[in-house]
Scaffold this motif. Structure first.
Motif: not given
Length: 388
Positions: A171, A201-204, A207-210, A258, A260
């Motif tokens: 990640r 930071a979010i790895d779904e 949904r993702r936050l880089h 980000y 979604h």
């Protein structure tokens, strides 16, 4: 010439004609000691401009232009017993941000090897430093048509860099290296150090936050210059500091992405602080905030090895339309240096018609503050892109 429309040649998944995904247009090599995988990127732009009197006085007449924005041929693969070494070779015609004064330019010419146990890759040769989300990525894969933060990023230079993939599920990435720096006016090429750290930071699945941060430190033997176009390849430099003396310079970049589902927001900020011997040190900066929406629901895949995103792969017969909007600014006026500042808004659409074809249209409006005036420049870009 083969009939590209007959069964076996055409990608029947899409309404727009394209080559079948398993078609070998250019022969490949796959042996025990060598693999060769050719690639082509072709981007053709038509750009039109509208200017008021202040803009004409500041930057002169911007000519409407039909151009080959990028025509790139590259080779990549593996070489050596057990194919331990990777290589990249890329040649571009009139297509990259800092080499448009050359008819042909060698972009990539490097080799790499992996250390699987440490999830590490070492690359040596002519390559681009990792500094920022849109610099590491490609304009052929991202929502935006052109980079904004080019004034703060190095062109392709000789050097080496090390990339580690970190954490569970890889990640995070950490990339650092040392490069020859060509920004000085004498072309002597002092050393530049750069590093970039990214984290999912979010790895779904949906949904993702880089997040990312980058630092660049370079010595300057004599003088340095910052300049840049206003998010339009066909335009002249709108902001330009000219040459000024400096001993060194430090760049810092912050990035966030980000996503979604089909919605995405990208934001970046970059700053440069040259060390000037006489007088206050200037501080230049640039930033942008971009939003995109893929109407048919597709999402860009994430490239964990590079810490960036890939292009849209359309799932429906009529491809994937994408709406894009961005606000950006670059300010090169500080510390007694008047390089100008521009603000830009842009709205447009991309149509990812197949896995290779993309058609785009983008309207932009630039406010340039320079020479005591504010000039207004409008642009309309239409783009045709094909990648093999």
């Amino acid at each position: 010439m083969p009939n590209l429309l007959r069964d076996g040649w055409r990608d029947m998944r899409y309404a727009v004609p394209d080559l079948a995904p398993d078609l070998i247009l250019i022969p490949r090599v796959n042996t025990r000691v060598l693999t060769i995988r050719p690639g082509i990127e072709l981007i053709i732009d038509r750009t039109g401009f509208g200017q008021d009197d202040a803009s004409l006085a500041q930057v002169g007449l911007q000519e409407n232009l039909l151009e080959v924005r990028s025509a790139t041929f590259d080779l990549n693969g593996e070489v050596g017993f057990n194919r331990r070494f990777e290589y990249q070779v890329g040649v571009a015609f009139n297509g990259f941000d800092n080499a448009t004064d050359q008819r042909f330019a060698v972009t990539d010419f490097n080799v790499a090897f992996q250390i699987p146990k440490w999830r590490t890759r070492v690359r040596l040769g002519q390559l681009r430093e990792d500094f920022g989300f849109e610099i590491v990525g490609s304009t052929s894969t991202m929502p935006q048509s052109e980079r904004i933060l080019g004034p703060f990023a190095s062109p392709f230079n000789f050097g080496f860099k090390v990339t580690h993939q970190l954490g569970e599920g890889e990640r995070a990435t950490l990339t650092y290296g040392i490069f020859k720096d060509d920004w000085g006016d004498d072309g002597s090429g002092n050393a530049a150090l750069s590093a970039r750290l990214t984290l999912l930071a979010i790895d779904e699945p949906d949904r993702r936050l880089h997040l990312g941060v980058a630092v660049r430190q370079a010595d300057v033997r004599d003088t340095i210059r910052y300049n840049g176009r206003p998010g339009v390849s066909a335009a002249d430099d709108f902001v330009d500091t000219g040459e000024f003396p400096a001993a060194s310079t430090t760049h810092i970049g912050l990035e966030a992405h980000y996503a979604h589902g089909p919605w995405a927001v990208v934001a970046e900020y970059a700053t440069a602080r040259p060390d000037v011997a006489n007088g206050p040190d200037p501080q230049f900066h640039g930033y942008y905030v971009l939003g995109s929406w893929v109407l048919t629901g597709e999402q860009r895949a994430y490239d964990r090895a590079k810490g960036t995103v890939k292009r849209i792969i359309p799932e429906g017969r009529w491809g994937a339309p994408e709406l894009v909007a961005r606000y950006a600014a670059v300010d090169l006026s500080s510390g007694g240096i008047d390089g100008g500042r521009y603000d830009r808004i842009e709205v447009g659409a991309n149509w990812w018609a197949t896995t290779r074809w993309k058609f785009g249209v983008l309207y932009g409006h630039v406010w340039l503050k320079r020479d005591g005036e504010t000039g207004h420049t409008q642009s309309l870009l239409t783009r045709l892109q094909w990648i093999y």
